[in-house]
Design a protein around this motif. Structure first.
Motif, PDB file in Angstrom:
ATOM      1  N   ASP A 372       0.816  -1.215   0.000  1.00  0.00           N
ATOM      2  CA  ASP A 372       0.000   0.000   0.000  1.00  0.00           C
ATOM      3  C   ASP A 372       0.848   1.263   0.000  1.00  0.00           C
ATOM      4  N   ARG A 377       2.209   2.753  -5.689  1.00  0.00           N
ATOM      5  CA  ARG A 377       0.959   2.992  -6.415  1.00  0.00           C
ATOM      6  C   ARG A 377       1.168   3.994  -7.543  1.00  0.00           C
ATOM      7  N   GLU A 403      -9.284  -0.786  -8.822  1.00  0.00           N
ATOM      8  CA  GLU A 403      -8.948  -1.056  -7.431  1.00  0.00           C
ATOM      9  C   GLU A 403     -10.063  -1.869  -6.800  1.00  0.00           C
ATOM     10  N   GLY A 406      -8.954  -2.172  -1.829  1.00  0.00           N
ATOM     11  CA  GLY A 406      -7.705  -1.507  -1.528  1.00  0.00           C
ATOM     12  C   GLY A 406      -6.520  -1.961  -2.356  1.00  0.00           C
ATOM     13  N   GLU A 407      -6.715  -2.925  -3.271  1.00  0.00           N
ATOM     14  CA  GLU A 407      -5.628  -3.435  -4.105  1.00  0.00           C
ATOM     15  C   GLU A 407      -5.729  -2.849  -5.512  1.00  0.00           C
ATOM     16  N   LEU A 408      -4.653  -2.211  -5.954  1.00  0.00           N
ATOM     17  CA  LEU A 408      -4.597  -1.620  -7.278  1.00  0.00           C
ATOM     18  C   LEU A 408      -4.167  -2.689  -8.282  1.00  0.00           C
ATOM     19  N   TYR A 409      -4.782  -2.724  -9.457  1.00  0.00           N
ATOM     20  CA  TYR A 409      -4.430  -3.729 -10.460  1.00  0.00           C
ATOM     21  C   TYR A 409      -4.475  -3.133 -11.862  1.00  0.00           C
TER      22      TYR A 409
END
Length: 461
Positions: A372, A377, A403, A406-409
């Motif tokens: 995080d 990011r 997202e 809370g996880e960016l992809y």
């Protein structure tokens, strides 16, 4: 104890002993000595009858056997060899033989005025969980002693936030200005909510994943991600506010001063923790309670008390972190609408999955950021934007960025083939996989066989 309750207890004990004899047929037959040992452990509880359903008689039998006979120690160590070996791997800088010997002394001989630790196992809770906690605490105590003698550095130890280097902000500021920055950071850390501060230490100092923190504290991973993001933002904002008040700075000067905090958050937290004291004066919680907490077996009303203690006691928090890190990362089946398949690549900041997009019915590659940190990011967003601007046969297409919890992809096209390292090893003559060329901006789209496209002047099929 009434006759009916005594009969029920005898039946439960007999069932547990039958399991023990099945697990360790070479062990000694239960004798009056074992029954006295069992009764003594039950008598420690204010309401022994209420604990009968949680009593692990087979585990108590092994503890009794190991505490009285050498062949019992052999059986005990064989039963928990895998657990101890996994913990030893986290302390690879220390002598494995020395750690094993120290654990044997703590368990079966005793240290100082304390008797053998195995005598303190009360049978309420699994013996495996208790052994993990006891071994982790033993190894951490050895590591602390070695570090205090200068045999290890804090970075090599990787577990003790109280042993971090003193000079955290030396590259950012100097003299009086540096001291003010340090004080502002320490005040900001102390002002954080207790749970946010605890999760942040686990993530930055103990290197636990979102899943490991979530499993340890009985919350959803999305909650952990949200708490971490809010805590980081609050920390940086509070440092900025306090520095602005103390130094009368603003604008670019203040931004430059605060810029190094986020990228060096682990060291900054370590030093702040050291200045306020590595450990509290309050005694550590009992190993049995800590084992139940990690295993999720502690009553809900007791968990906040343990959390508060972990927020203040570096020793107990290091034990919990060591045990939590042993848990294998759960393999998710979905990320939003995408159905995740196998992992096709991983690195220090992200992991790449092969995935299926059921909405568009196509196979894609999903790159998921598993940290995080704001800087990471930003790098992922920059990468996605750079790829999206390109249209080339040898550059994968970016389908979307998003997202989830809370996880960016990033979702890109999936191209089968060998890795760059394998291609390099094959030599210059290696044939590289080529994705189907995509149309350039402004060029007419290619039409799949059997499809028709219409324009303002004609239709083609």
């Amino acid at each position: 104890m009434s006759e009916a309750v005594r009969a029920s207890a005898d039946a439960a004990i007999a069932e547990g002993l039958a399991r023990a004899r099945a697990r360790w047929p070479a062990g000694p037959p239960p004798s009056d000595a074992f029954r006295a040992y069992l009764d003594a452990h039950l008598a420690r509880r204010p309401d022994p009858v209420r604990h009968l359903d949680r009593l692990h008689v087979d585990d108590l039998y092994l503890a009794w056997w190991a505490g009285h006979r050498d062949d019992g120690i052999t059986a005990f160590e064989g039963a928990f060899e895998a657990d101890v070996a996994r913990l030893l791997a986290r302390f690879h800088r220390l002598s494995t033989d020395e750690l094993r010997q120290r654990l044997r002394i703590r368990l079966f001989v005793g240290e100082g005025d304390a008797g053998p630790a195995i005598q303190r196992y009360d049978g309420v809770g699994h013996l495996q969980n208790w052994v993990r906690i006891t071994a982790a605490r033993c190894f951490i105590d050895v590591a602390r002693a070695e570090a205090s003698r200068g045999a290890l550095t804090a970075s090599e130890l990787g577990l003790d936030d109280a042993l971090a280097p003193d000079d955290v902000f030396g590259t950012t500021s100097a003299g009086q200005l540096g001291d003010e920055v340090k004080r502002a950071f320490e005040r900001a850390v102390e002002a954080l909510p207790a749970r946010g501060r605890l999760f942040l230490r686990h993530a930055t100092l103990d290197h636990l994943t979102l899943d490991q923190i979530a499993a340890t504290y009985g919350v959803h991973r999305a909650t952990v991600a949200r708490v971490l993001a809010q805590t980081r933002a609050t920390l940086v904002d509070e440092v900025r506010r306090q520095l602005g008040l103390a130094l009368g700075l603003g604008g670019d000067e203040l931004a430059e001063l605060v810029a190094g905090i986020d990228s060096r958050l682990d060291l900054s937290l370590a030093r702040a923790r050291r200045r306020r004291g590595a450990m509290t004066s309050a005694p550590c919680v009992r190993d049995e309670e800590l084992a139940d907490f990690v295993a999720g077996e502690l009553p809900g009303a007791e968990r906040p008390r343990i959390e508060r203690h972990l927020g203040e006691c570096a020793r107990c928090r290091a034990v919990v972190a060591a045990i939590a890190a042993l848990a294998p990362a759960a393999s998710p089946s979905h990320l939003g609408r995408f159905e995740l398949g196998e992992v096709i690549g991983s690195g220090g900041m992200s992991v790449v999955w092969s995935a299926w997009d059921p909405l568009l019915e196509r196979t894609v590659a999903i790159k998921v950021l598993h940290t995080d940190e704001p800087a990471a990011r930003r790098r992922l967003l920059h990468e996605a934007r750079a790829l999206a601007r390109l249209a080339h046969p040898h550059v994968v297409a970016v389908y979307e960025i998003g997202e989830v919890d809370g996880e960016l992809y990033i979702a890109t096209e999936r191209v089968d083939g060998e890795t760059s390292s394998a291609g390099s090893a094959a030599g210059r003559g290696a044939r590289w996989p080529r994705p189907t060329p995509r149309p350039r901006v402004g060029s007419p789209p290619r039409t799949p066989p059997g499809w028709c496209t219409a324009t303002s002047s004609r239709a083609t099929c």
